[in-house]
Design a protein around this motif. Sequence first.
Motif, PDB file in Angstrom:
ATOM      1  N   GLY A   1      41.093  35.478  39.802  1.00 59.18           N
ATOM      2  CA  GLY A   1      39.697  35.248  40.177  1.00 59.18           C
ATOM      3  C   GLY A   1      39.523  34.594  41.533  1.00 59.18           C
ATOM      4  N   GLY A   2      40.595  34.479  42.301  1.00 59.02           N
ATOM      5  CA  GLY A   2      40.436  34.011  43.676  1.00 59.02           C
ATOM      6  C   GLY A   2      40.834  32.566  43.932  1.00 59.02           C
ATOM      7  N   ALA A   3      41.296  31.834  42.907  1.00 59.61           N
ATOM      8  CA  ALA A   3      41.756  30.472  43.157  1.00 59.61           C
ATOM      9  C   ALA A   3      43.069  30.529  43.930  1.00 59.61           C
ATOM     10  CB  ALA A   3      41.959  29.731  41.840  1.00 59.61           C
ATOM     11  N   SER A   4      43.233  29.589  44.858  1.00 59.60           N
ATOM     12  CA  SER A   4      44.451  29.562  45.656  1.00 59.60           C
ATOM     13  C   SER A   4      45.374  28.469  45.162  1.00 59.60           C
ATOM     14  CB  SER A   4      44.125  29.312  47.128  1.00 59.60           C
ATOM     15  OG  SER A   4      45.312  29.022  47.828  1.00 59.60           O
ATOM     16  N   LEU A   5      46.641  28.824  44.933  1.00 60.76           N
ATOM     17  CA  LEU A   5      47.607  27.825  44.466  1.00 60.76           C
ATOM     18  C   LEU A   5      47.858  26.756  45.525  1.00 60.76           C
ATOM     19  CD1 LEU A   5      50.097  30.192  42.628  1.00 60.76           C
ATOM     20  CD2 LEU A   5      48.522  28.566  41.579  1.00 60.76           C
ATOM     21  N   PHE A   6      47.405  27.001  46.766  1.00 59.81           N
ATOM     22  CA  PHE A   6      47.536  25.994  47.819  1.00 59.81           C
ATOM     23  C   PHE A   6      46.391  24.984  47.773  1.00 59.81           C
ATOM     24  CE2 PHE A   6      49.504  29.879  49.469  1.00 59.81           C
ATOM     25  CZ  PHE A   6      50.791  29.411  49.662  1.00 59.81           C
ATOM     26  N   GLY A   7      45.422  25.215  46.876  1.00 54.94           N
ATOM     27  CA  GLY A   7      44.328  24.268  46.714  1.00 54.94           C
ATOM     28  C   GLY A   7      43.113  24.587  47.577  1.00 54.94           C
ATOM     29  N   GLY A   8      41.993  23.929  47.219  1.00 53.31           N
ATOM     30  CA  GLY A   8      40.783  24.040  48.019  1.00 53.31           C
ATOM     31  C   GLY A   8      39.922  25.254  47.729  1.00 53.31           C
ATOM     32  N   GLN A   9      40.399  26.138  46.867  1.00 54.56           N
ATOM     33  CA  GLN A   9      39.699  27.387  46.620  1.00 54.56           C
ATOM     34  C   GLN A   9      39.729  27.748  45.153  1.00 54.56           C
ATOM     35  OE1 GLN A   9      41.497  29.823  49.627  1.00 54.56           O
ATOM     36  NE2 GLN A   9      39.740  31.179  49.576  1.00 54.56           N
ATOM     37  N   GLY A  10      38.609  28.239  44.649  1.00 52.77           N
ATOM     38  CA  GLY A  10      38.549  28.670  43.259  1.00 52.77           C
ATOM     39  C   GLY A  10      37.152  28.479  42.717  1.00 52.77           C
ATOM     40  N   THR A  11      36.733  29.386  41.823  1.00 52.24           N
ATOM     41  CA  THR A  11      35.386  29.298  41.267  1.00 52.24           C
ATOM     42  C   THR A  11      35.429  29.542  39.763  1.00 52.24           C
ATOM     43  OG1 THR A  11      35.055  31.651  41.675  1.00 52.24           O
ATOM     44  CG2 THR A  11      34.260  30.146  43.369  1.00 52.24           C
ATOM     45  N   VAL A  12      34.382  29.055  39.089  1.00 51.40           N
ATOM     46  CA  VAL A  12      34.253  29.286  37.656  1.00 51.40           C
ATOM     47  C   VAL A  12      34.093  30.773  37.376  1.00 51.40           C
ATOM     48  CG1 VAL A  12      32.764  28.902  35.661  1.00 51.40           C
ATOM     49  CG2 VAL A  12      33.318  26.997  37.179  1.00 51.40           C
ATOM     50  N   SER A  13      33.241  31.430  38.175  1.00 47.30           N
ATOM     51  CA  SER A  13      33.020  32.860  37.925  1.00 47.30           C
ATOM     52  C   SER A  13      34.322  33.634  38.097  1.00 47.30           C
ATOM     53  CB  SER A  13      31.940  33.397  38.866  1.00 47.30           C
ATOM     54  OG  SER A  13      32.253  33.100  40.205  1.00 47.30           O
ATOM     55  N   GLY A  14      35.120  33.269  39.072  1.00 47.86           N
ATOM     56  CA  GLY A  14      36.410  33.929  39.267  1.00 47.86           C
ATOM     57  C   GLY A  14      37.306  33.785  38.048  1.00 47.86           C
ATOM     58  N   ALA A  15      37.342  32.563  37.493  1.00 48.77           N
ATOM     59  CA  ALA A  15      38.177  32.308  36.318  1.00 48.77           C
ATOM     60  C   ALA A  15      37.745  33.185  35.149  1.00 48.77           C
ATOM     61  CB  ALA A  15      38.105  30.830  35.936  1.00 48.77           C
ATOM     62  N   ILE A  16      36.433  33.331  34.983  1.00 52.57           N
ATOM     63  CA  ILE A  16      35.914  34.131  33.870  1.00 52.57           C
ATOM     64  C   ILE A  16      36.291  35.601  34.059  1.00 52.57           C
ATOM     65  CG2 ILE A  16      33.827  34.820  32.612  1.00 52.57           C
ATOM     66  CD1 ILE A  16      34.570  31.806  32.473  1.00 52.57           C
ATOM     67  N   ILE A  17      36.087  36.088  35.286  1.00 52.24           N
ATOM     68  CA  ILE A  17      36.453  37.480  35.580  1.00 52.24           C
ATOM     69  C   ILE A  17      37.937  37.695  35.314  1.00 52.24           C
ATOM     70  CG2 ILE A  17      36.677  39.213  37.420  1.00 52.24           C
ATOM     71  CD1 ILE A  17      34.186  37.901  38.718  1.00 52.24           C
ATOM     72  N   GLY A  18      38.763  36.760  35.813  1.00 50.43           N
ATOM     73  CA  GLY A  18      40.210  36.875  35.637  1.00 50.43           C
ATOM     74  C   GLY A  18      40.598  36.884  34.159  1.00 50.43           C
ATOM     75  N   ALA A  19      39.992  35.972  33.385  1.00 51.51           N
ATOM     76  CA  ALA A  19      40.336  35.878  31.969  1.00 51.51           C
ATOM     77  C   ALA A  19      39.980  37.174  31.240  1.00 51.51           C
ATOM     78  CB  ALA A  19      39.606  34.689  31.325  1.00 51.51           C
ATOM     79  N   PHE A  20      38.819  37.736  31.578  1.00 53.35           N
ATOM     80  CA  PHE A  20      38.418  38.954  30.864  1.00 53.35           C
ATOM     81  C   PHE A  20      39.143  40.188  31.370  1.00 53.35           C
ATOM     82  CE2 PHE A  20      35.093  36.215  29.237  1.00 53.35           C
ATOM     83  CZ  PHE A  20      35.172  36.569  27.901  1.00 53.35           C
ATOM     84  N   LEU A  21      39.587  40.148  32.623  1.00 53.71           N
ATOM     85  CA  LEU A  21      40.433  41.246  33.098  1.00 53.71           C
ATOM     86  C   LEU A  21      41.697  41.308  32.245  1.00 53.71           C
ATOM     87  CD1 LEU A  21      40.875  43.442  35.279  1.00 53.71           C
ATOM     88  CD2 LEU A  21      42.116  41.735  36.597  1.00 53.71           C
ATOM     89  N   ILE A  22      42.302  40.137  32.029  1.00 56.26           N
ATOM     90  CA  ILE A  22      43.508  40.080  31.200  1.00 56.26           C
ATOM     91  C   ILE A  22      43.205  40.540  29.779  1.00 56.26           C
ATOM     92  CG2 ILE A  22      45.152  38.485  30.135  1.00 56.26           C
ATOM     93  CD1 ILE A  22      45.049  36.865  32.734  1.00 56.26           C
ATOM     94  N   GLN A  23      42.069  40.056  29.244  1.00 56.63           N
ATOM     95  CA  GLN A  23      41.732  40.386  27.866  1.00 56.63           C
ATOM     96  C   GLN A  23      41.464  41.877  27.687  1.00 56.63           C
ATOM     97  OE1 GLN A  23      42.220  38.140  25.532  1.00 56.63           O
ATOM     98  NE2 GLN A  23      41.990  39.931  24.191  1.00 56.63           N
ATOM     99  N   VAL A  24      40.805  42.487  28.667  1.00 58.19           N
ATOM    100  CA  VAL A  24      40.497  43.920  28.566  1.00 58.19           C
ATOM    101  C   VAL A  24      41.788  44.742  28.656  1.00 58.19           C
ATOM    102  CG1 VAL A  24      39.389  45.840  29.782  1.00 58.19           C
ATOM    103  CG2 VAL A  24      38.108  43.767  29.322  1.00 58.19           C
ATOM    104  N   ILE A  25      42.718  44.280  29.505  1.00 53.76           N
ATOM    105  CA  ILE A  25      44.012  44.974  29.566  1.00 53.76           C
ATOM    106  C   ILE A  25      44.699  44.912  28.197  1.00 53.76           C
ATOM    107  CG2 ILE A  25      46.339  44.898  30.548  1.00 53.76           C
ATOM    108  CD1 ILE A  25      45.074  43.974  33.173  1.00 53.76           C
ATOM    109  N   ARG A  26      44.675  43.747  27.578  1.00 51.35           N
ATOM    110  CA  ARG A  26      45.277  43.592  26.250  1.00 51.35           C
ATOM    111  C   ARG A  26      44.591  44.501  25.230  1.00 51.35           C
ATOM    112  NH1 ARG A  26      49.160  40.365  26.141  1.00 51.35           N
ATOM    113  NH2 ARG A  26      49.268  38.313  27.096  1.00 51.35           N
ATOM    114  N   ASP A  27      43.256  44.437  25.247  1.00 52.54           N
ATOM    115  CA  ASP A  27      42.479  45.224  24.293  1.00 52.54           C
ATOM    116  C   ASP A  27      42.727  46.714  24.494  1.00 52.54           C
ATOM    117  OD1 ASP A  27      40.226  45.426  22.323  1.00 52.54           O
ATOM    118  OD2 ASP A  27      39.325  46.528  23.989  1.00 52.54           O
ATOM    119  N   GLY A  28      42.734  47.132  25.757  1.00 52.71           N
ATOM    120  CA  GLY A  28      42.973  48.537  26.058  1.00 52.71           C
ATOM    121  C   GLY A  28      44.336  48.985  25.591  1.00 52.71           C
ATOM    122  N   SER A  29      45.316  48.125  25.740  1.00 51.28           N
ATOM    123  CA  SER A  29      46.667  48.473  25.309  1.00 51.28           C
ATOM    124  C   SER A  29      46.701  48.720  23.809  1.00 51.28           C
ATOM    125  CB  SER A  29      47.648  47.354  25.664  1.00 51.28           C
ATOM    126  OG  SER A  29      47.496  47.008  27.020  1.00 51.28           O
TER     127      SER A  29
END
Lengths: 373, 255
Positions: free
Chosen positions: A295-323
Amino acid sequence: MNSGGQSVATGADMTRTGGAGGGRRVGEESPPAGARRARGSVLRQRLGDLVSQAAALAALIVIAVVLSILSPRFLSYLNLSEVVVEGAVTAIIAVGATLVIVTAGVDLSVGSVAALSGVLGAMLMVDAHLPWPLATVAGVLLGGVAGLVNGALVSWVRLAPFIATLGMMGVARGLTFMSTGAVAVYGLPPGFNALGQGYLGPIPVPAICLVGVIVVFAFIFTRTKLGRYAYAIGSNKDSARLMGIPVGRYLVLVYVLQGLLAGFGGMIATARVSSGQPNFGTGLELEAIAAAVIGGASLFGGQGTVSGAIIGAFLIQVIRDGSVLLDVNIYLQDVIIGIVVWIAVAWDYFRRRRITERTRGIQQSVRQSVRAG
Amino acid sequence: MADAILRAEGISKWFGGVAALQDVDFEIAPGEHAALVGDNGAGKSTLVKVLTGAERPDGGRIWFDGQERHFHSPLDARRAGIETVYQTLALADHLDVVANLFLGREKYRVRLGPFSVLNRSAMRAEARKMLESTGVHIPDLRSSVMGMSGGQRQGVAIARAAGMGSQVIVLDEPTAALGVQETARVEEIIRGLKRRGVTMLMVSHNLRQVFDLVDTIWVLRHGQMVGRRDTSEVSPEEIVSMITGADRVTGLEFT
């Protein structure tokens, strides 16, 4: 060395004659040019921020469209609510993971902490006969305590977040197995199970919990002192300290919030399967971190959003569900998700390298212009 | 002497067996612009650190605003009214201009400890004023400082220091990393501080700049203050010989 005497004289000439006037003339010329350059790079950089989130969202949509074509069951209410309920726990924890990552930290203990909260919360209901709302709160708070320990180790003992939370990962998992004797805790009250299985109208209760977390944390990220300081600390810890931000205390608070969210996720997951499972949440930490980074958070810090986290989590979940829908080998899911994480992290590194190269380019041109002048 | 806003007397600082500063005196009057010059290792940064609370002196006393002070940290000095613009600028690259201008001193709508609610519109409005009065031109206040030019970043850092009602601003080599045009812009900002009557002490290696900008020059050599000169009554050659300890200039190089 020999020309030094001359350069002193030139310096003096500049002072007496053209120095000040020349400086002003140059100064008048530069603002439009400087402004133009700044506007260009700012735009590019904002785009860069948006691109990673937009790319994740686009990937999510593409996968959803493809799945809805390949499997008629994908768009069914039953399946979608399943995706939401399954994804909610990951998403809730991913929001906390994003907050930690924004401070340039990482929390590897969330899966174990969620399991510990789940089984101890369950035991408080089953063995100690505590009313379930109280036991639920206790489970969540227990997660907060684990977060407090993590935060204290990071801030005050000055362990690297990776090490501090890796230790907690082992400690919490060990305590989970010790307290349950490695056996699941059954016999939970139905009122509690509704937290994971209930519906409010057509909407699953975990989805409502997730929306609550999103609203509260979006506010914390963007509108509060804590959010501002989390970004400042992750962006440049030394600057934050010099500007009087109590870095240590705020880091502790960030890990506490992550712990509370892990505890909350653990309680929802427990309610969902009507039992406290000591095995719950293995690999959940990586999934949460992956969701944040996708979702766009940077492991170097200073970057990241709640909406990104949600998108990322559901991307993973949809991949699982689709599988599952497409009958893909269950272990292949993990392979796919691992590859998606690689891509997201590689993109993060690539973006950062480009920024530092650009800065180096500016410095070089400055040096050249100094030499020329 | 009583009219100095910041005064140091007999400052000494030892690092192991090495005296970084020996019995150094310094003072600056309200509205005065002064420069601290000297060779590398002469003690400029150490003196600045002592004056701004980053280092504690082993001997000597500091008066600020009529009172004797013992600064325990940069934050301490900052609260008293001495703002330092470090060479690193102490900016948070990912935050926007407004957030950087108010870093650590945010304005709030509601105060709830760490969950205090930021008053973003008030900060934005005041940020505009801070930049305007300092003469810093930033096209978009909501852009993060990461992509900005060195001069703009320096401008943001100076505007932050000048905008908080501070009494003395200390600039540590404000143009060391900048190109010619950017240097000219920052110098214009410093002239603006002079017009507004803001007291300023700068460390600089650039004698042309020093002669352009300040009223008085203080020269350090080997940890000792070898003299104070009014810019109007001294030649760059004389300053150079004070810096190096040579009677006259022979085959030196400086930048």
